[in-house]
Design an enzyme around this catalytic site. Structure first.
Site, mmCIF file in Angstrom:
data_model
loop_
_atom_site.group_PDB
_atom_site.id
_atom_site.type_symbol
_atom_site.label_atom_id
_atom_site.label_comp_id
_atom_site.label_asym_id
_atom_site.label_seq_id
_atom_site.Cartn_x
_atom_site.Cartn_y
_atom_site.Cartn_z
ATOM 1 N N ARG A 278 -11.062 -13.673 8.014
ATOM 2 C CA ARG A 278 -12.403 -13.164 7.730
ATOM 3 C C ARG A 278 -13.071 -13.905 6.557
ATOM 4 N NH1 ARG A 278 -13.993 -6.897 6.157
ATOM 5 N NH2 ARG A 278 -16.219 -7.299 5.967
ATOM 6 N N CYS B 74 -5.702 -13.032 -2.873
ATOM 7 C CA CYS B 74 -4.576 -12.113 -2.968
ATOM 8 C C CYS B 74 -5.022 -10.712 -2.553
ATOM 9 C CB CYS B 74 -4.004 -12.095 -4.378
ATOM 10 S SG CYS B 74 -5.094 -11.390 -5.623
ATOM 11 N N CYS C 276 -6.020 -8.801 -15.647
ATOM 12 C CA CYS C 276 -4.871 -9.250 -14.852
ATOM 13 C C CYS C 276 -3.681 -9.615 -15.727
ATOM 14 C CB CYS C 276 -5.256 -10.444 -13.992
ATOM 15 S SG CYS C 276 -6.718 -10.150 -13.012
ATOM 16 N N LYS D 178 0.851 -1.182 0.000
ATOM 17 C CA LYS D 178 0.000 0.000 0.000
ATOM 18 C C LYS D 178 0.890 1.237 0.000
ATOM 19 C CE LYS D 178 -3.769 -2.619 0.717
ATOM 20 N NZ LYS D 178 -3.205 -3.968 0.491
#
Lengths: 135, 379
Positions: free
Chosen positions: B190, B202, B83, B19
């Site tokens: 989760r 991913c 992708c 990030k």
């Protein structure tokens, strides 16, 4: 055929007169069935040879998922699955009553219609859905 | 091979994947381009054409990257193939070099996803399956269930993909997730789309990667040959489709092996498109590393771990590196360059001579995947 319909490969699904069937089409040249409707046959290449046909259940559940994270318009959790309908027409749809019994590959699924999402303007998105068939 | 032509990858670089909301896609890509040029020992004026893969970076992404480096003026091709955008850019660059149109080309893959919000990426609208509530994790969940139904495997077995790739990523400084994890942790993470949990998918990421492709190998010996390079698109079918048999990957791999005159038994390592844990298992089989239904056993035996018979995703793959869409295919090829020249610090596969990079993706109704690329490289 309207000019608009001729411009698009996928026609919008018509309002179905029957709640237990899908408004599909069948190629007049090779017999391939499709849902949603289209004008070009991907199998034989025919253009404009489609006739309306009701695609009926029950079908067989191939695989499914219980969706727990989704775009806001859908209320989680919900089930989606691939159902193979007679005539080799595979359709992905939401499965209602998925929490009343374990879903299994091969399970018979009936076609029904129900709200599946709430549009940003607050209206309900009504769609075909699948429902486990009573034994 | 490309007839009598030879295509070499003579330099490569990538940014750390993760990030980077304080960055822009252009800045990330510029860093990768400059580092790739330095790796190849080339000046910027050696680049005669640029092939740039991205999905959400908008019109003229390549021009925005290269103008600030004083590298415009050459033909710039911006490529979008979901992708497989980066892999498609690489394939097109190889073709231009093989055809003699240019001697040396630049390949860039870039994507900035952290500024698009959290959760699964929004898929294209107007697709009949998306309108029903299909998500990418739900599609992989159905693939997982279909695989386990067909071969009687366990979800614990599938979760081992994440465990292995985390172990690999521990040694890869460019990976986003480098902490080890257990099967129990994978399955307790989760719920996303049962039976898929967060650690079986991913993560989104920001990142960029760049490669220099040339018909002229450098004297340094730090280069690899492109042996096979294939782009395939998925065939539409309305009827039954076996979700455990990804036809687009099978077709692309078959063509790449034919082009290289090699078979799966010749491959020493692979970077494959593990967008979800189940995907890696299915691709072991589709790429020919084992027979149908043998993927979980191959994994359980340790054959796809570093040190095994056919290490898969020694970088940690998409599951750990993260998946900045357009950057992934180029980053996989950078990994191949590093692995085959003994420079994959911390996650080296010893003695590897032939590597395979595989990208596939793009969820659209009626096809297995929108686009797939397979590249075979060797020293």
């Amino acid at each position: 055929m309207s000019k608009e319909a001729a411009m698009t490969l996928h026609a919008e699904p018509d309002d179905v007169a029957r709640s237990d069937a899908l408004a599909g089409c069948e190629c007049g040249h090779c017999g391939r069935r499709y849902f949603p409707k289209r004008t070009v046959c991907t199998e034989c290449g025919s253009d404009g040879a489609m006739a309306d046909v009701a695609i009926e259940g029950p079908g067989a559940l191939y695989s499914h998922a219980i969706v727990q994270i989704a775009p806001k318009i859908f209320e989680v959790p919900y089930a989606v699955g691939y159902v193979d309908l007679p005539g080799d027409v595979r359709v992905l749809g939401q499965i209602v009553d998925w929490d009343r019994q374990p879903l299994k590959q091969g399970m018979k699924m009936q076609i029904d219609h129900a709200p599946i999402a709430t549009e940003p303007d607050g209206s309900k998105r009504v769609s075909f859905v699948f429902r486990p068939a009573a034994d | 091979m490309y007839g009598g032509s030879q295509v070499h990858v003579i330099g490569g670089a990538m940014t750390p994947f993760g990030k980077h909301p304080d960055q822009t896609a252009e800045r990330l890509a510029q860093r990768a381009v400059l580092d790739a040029l330095a790796d190849a020992g080339l000046r910027r004026d050696a680049i005669e054409a640029a092939y740039v893969g991205s999905v959400f970076q908008g019109s003229l992404a390549g021009q925005r990257v290269l103008k600030d480096l004083g590298m415009t003026g050459v033909p710039i091709y911006n490529l979008e193939n979901a992708c497989s955008s980066g892999g498609t850019a690489l394939a097109q660059a190889c073709l231009a070099v093989a055809a003699g149109q240019v001697e040396t080309a630049l390949v860039v893959g870039m994507e900035m996803l952290s500024t698009r919000g959290s959760g699964p990426l929004a898929l294209s609208t107007g697709d009949p399956e998306i309108e029903q509530g299909l998500t990418m994790p739900a599609l992989y969940a159905m693939r997982t269930r279909a695989y386990l139904d067909k071969y009687d495997g366990s979800i614990e077995g599938v979760a081992q993909v994440t465990v292995k790739n985390r172990r690999h990523a521990a040694g890869n400084k460019n990976a986003q997730f480098r902490d080890p994890c257990t099967v129990e942790e994978v399955l307790a993470s989760r719920p996303v789309a049962d039976p898929i949990t967060l650690l079986q998918m991913c993560p989104n990421a920001d990142g960029a990667a760049a490669l220099i492709v040339s018909s002229k190998p450098p004297a340094s010996g730090k280069s690899v040959k492109v042996l096979g390079s294939v782009v395939a698109s998925g065939r539409f079918a309305q009827g039954h489709r076996d979700l455990t048999v990804p036809d687009i990957t099978i077709e692309a791999a078959k063509k790449a092996y034919e082009m290289a005159g090699l078979g799966p038994e010749d491959v020493d390592l692979a970077e494959v498109h593990d967008a979800a844990a189940i995907a890696e298992v299915v691709y072991y089989e589709a790429l020919g590393f084992c027979g149908a239904g043998e993927g979980l056993a191959l994994l359980a035996a340790g054959d796809t771990a570093i040190g095994g018979k056919i290490p898969v995703n020694p970088s940690g793959g998409l599951l750990c590196r993260g998946h900045p869409l357009g950057a992934t295919g180029v980053a996989q090829a950078v990994e191949m360059l590093w692995q085959l020249t003994g420079r994959a610090e911390g996650h080296q596969v010893e003695g590897a001579k032939v590597g395979l990079a595989h990208c596939t993706g793009g969820g659209i109704w009626g096809v297995d995947n929108g686009a797939c690329t397979v590249h075979l490289m060797g020293v």
